[in-house]
Scaffold this motif. Structure first.
Motif, PDB file in Angstrom:
ATOM      1  N   UNK A 144       0.806  -1.236   0.000  1.00 53.75           N
ATOM      2  CA  UNK A 144       0.000   0.000   0.000  1.00 53.75           C
ATOM      3  C   UNK A 144       0.831   1.274   0.000  1.00 53.75           C
ATOM      4  N   UNK A 145       2.109   1.193   0.362  1.00 52.92           N
ATOM      5  CA  UNK A 145       2.929   2.397   0.420  1.00 52.92           C
ATOM      6  C   UNK A 145       3.585   2.722  -0.919  1.00 52.92           C
ATOM      7  N   UNK A 146       3.465   1.823  -1.873  1.00 51.37           N
ATOM      8  CA  UNK A 146       4.075   2.076  -3.178  1.00 51.37           C
ATOM      9  C   UNK A 146       3.190   3.001  -4.003  1.00 51.37           C
ATOM     10  N   UNK A 147       3.849   3.844  -4.804  1.00 50.03           N
ATOM     11  CA  UNK A 147       3.117   4.734  -5.689  1.00 50.03           C
ATOM     12  C   UNK A 147       2.614   3.998  -6.925  1.00 50.03           C
ATOM     13  N   UNK A 148       1.755   4.678  -7.669  1.00 47.46           N
ATOM     14  CA  UNK A 148       1.147   4.064  -8.848  1.00 47.46           C
ATOM     15  C   UNK A 148       2.196   3.670  -9.886  1.00 47.46           C
ATOM     16  N   UNK A 149       3.189   4.536 -10.106  1.00 46.71           N
ATOM     17  CA  UNK A 149       4.204   4.227 -11.116  1.00 46.71           C
ATOM     18  C   UNK A 149       5.015   3.000 -10.727  1.00 46.71           C
ATOM     19  N   UNK A 150       5.394   2.924  -9.455  1.00 42.52           N
ATOM     20  CA  UNK A 150       6.181   1.774  -8.996  1.00 42.52           C
ATOM     21  C   UNK A 150       5.367   0.492  -9.080  1.00 42.52           C
ATOM     22  N   UNK A 151       4.104   0.553  -8.693  1.00 44.59           N
ATOM     23  CA  UNK A 151       3.242  -0.620  -8.795  1.00 44.59           C
ATOM     24  C   UNK A 151       3.070  -1.044 -10.248  1.00 44.59           C
ATOM     25  N   UNK A 152       2.974  -0.061 -11.144  1.00 47.49           N
ATOM     26  CA  UNK A 152       2.835  -0.377 -12.560  1.00 47.49           C
ATOM     27  C   UNK A 152       4.046  -1.108 -13.093  1.00 47.49           C
TER      28      UNK A 152
END
Length: 210
Positions: A144-152
């Motif tokens: 949950x602490x990761x940003x959208x770009x990193x998750x992508x």
């Protein structure tokens, strides 16, 4: 609706379905305009009154394949425990199973290349990108602490790993792997990758703690 427009729409649907059957039977290289025209009952040149070119026709078939794959992945999400780790495993196995059952249509998604001066239309890109939500959502729950770009990026990395195993495992040559063994290896890979990502996140959190 005017009868001429109704007839054109029916012929267009017939053309897409005929192309889908042809790719499923022969592979992408077996898709021939003259055979399509004969099957739907029109002149060769009339095919290009129904679609802009063969690129569009192949992408339309690909869109249908992606929608069916989307349905298979959605069913896999609902088929077991809600654990994000096991959801990702089920999604990976469903992807493998879909590819095995729809081999030529699945291959066509990756074998097709647009001409150098042409771009993939937005509707086709949207169909492709929608599928990543099946990976992205469980990963967002896990991290949950990761940003959208990193998750992508993580979602694409996980997909690439699974896709590579499926592509090699289903290759009908010396590297082919029996489907049960391939499914077992894919499940092990996904669990190992998730375990590794969790361990790395925990180490980073511990290092950042005061």
């Amino acid at each position: 609706m005017p009868k001429a427009l109704e007839r054109r729409q029916k012929l267009r649907s017939d053309l897409i379905f005929a192309a889908e059957r042809m790719i499923a039977d022969r592979g992408l290289s077996g898709l021939k305009t003259r055979d399509l025209a004969r099957e739907i009952g029109c002149a060769n040149g009339a095919v290009y009154n129904l679609v802009e070119d063969m690129d569009e026709l192949i992408l339309r078939v690909g869109s249908r394949t992606l929608h069916r794959l989307d349905e298979a992945l959605s069913a896999a999400e609902r088929a077991g425990e809600p654990s994000p780790q096991e959801t990702l495993v089920r999604i990976a196995l469903a992807y493998c199973d879909f590819a095995a059952k729809n081999l030529q249509l699945w291959r066509a998604l990756f074998e097709h290349r647009m001409e150098a001066d042409k771009t993939v239309p937005d509707w086709s890109i949207d169909d492709q990108m929608q599928l990543f939500r099946h990976i992205y959502v469980p990963l967002a729950t896990l991290f949950p602490k990761r940003g959208a770009d990193e998750l992508g990026i993580t979602a694409r990395s996980l997909f690439s790993a699974v896709h590579g195993m499926v592509a090699l495992g289903l290759e009908q040559k010396l590297v082919a792997v029996p489907l049960p063994a391939l499914r077992e290896e894919i499940a092990g890979l996904v669990r190992a990758m998730i375990d590794g990502l969790i361990a790395r996140a925990e180490r980073s959190h511990a290092a950042a703690a005061p």
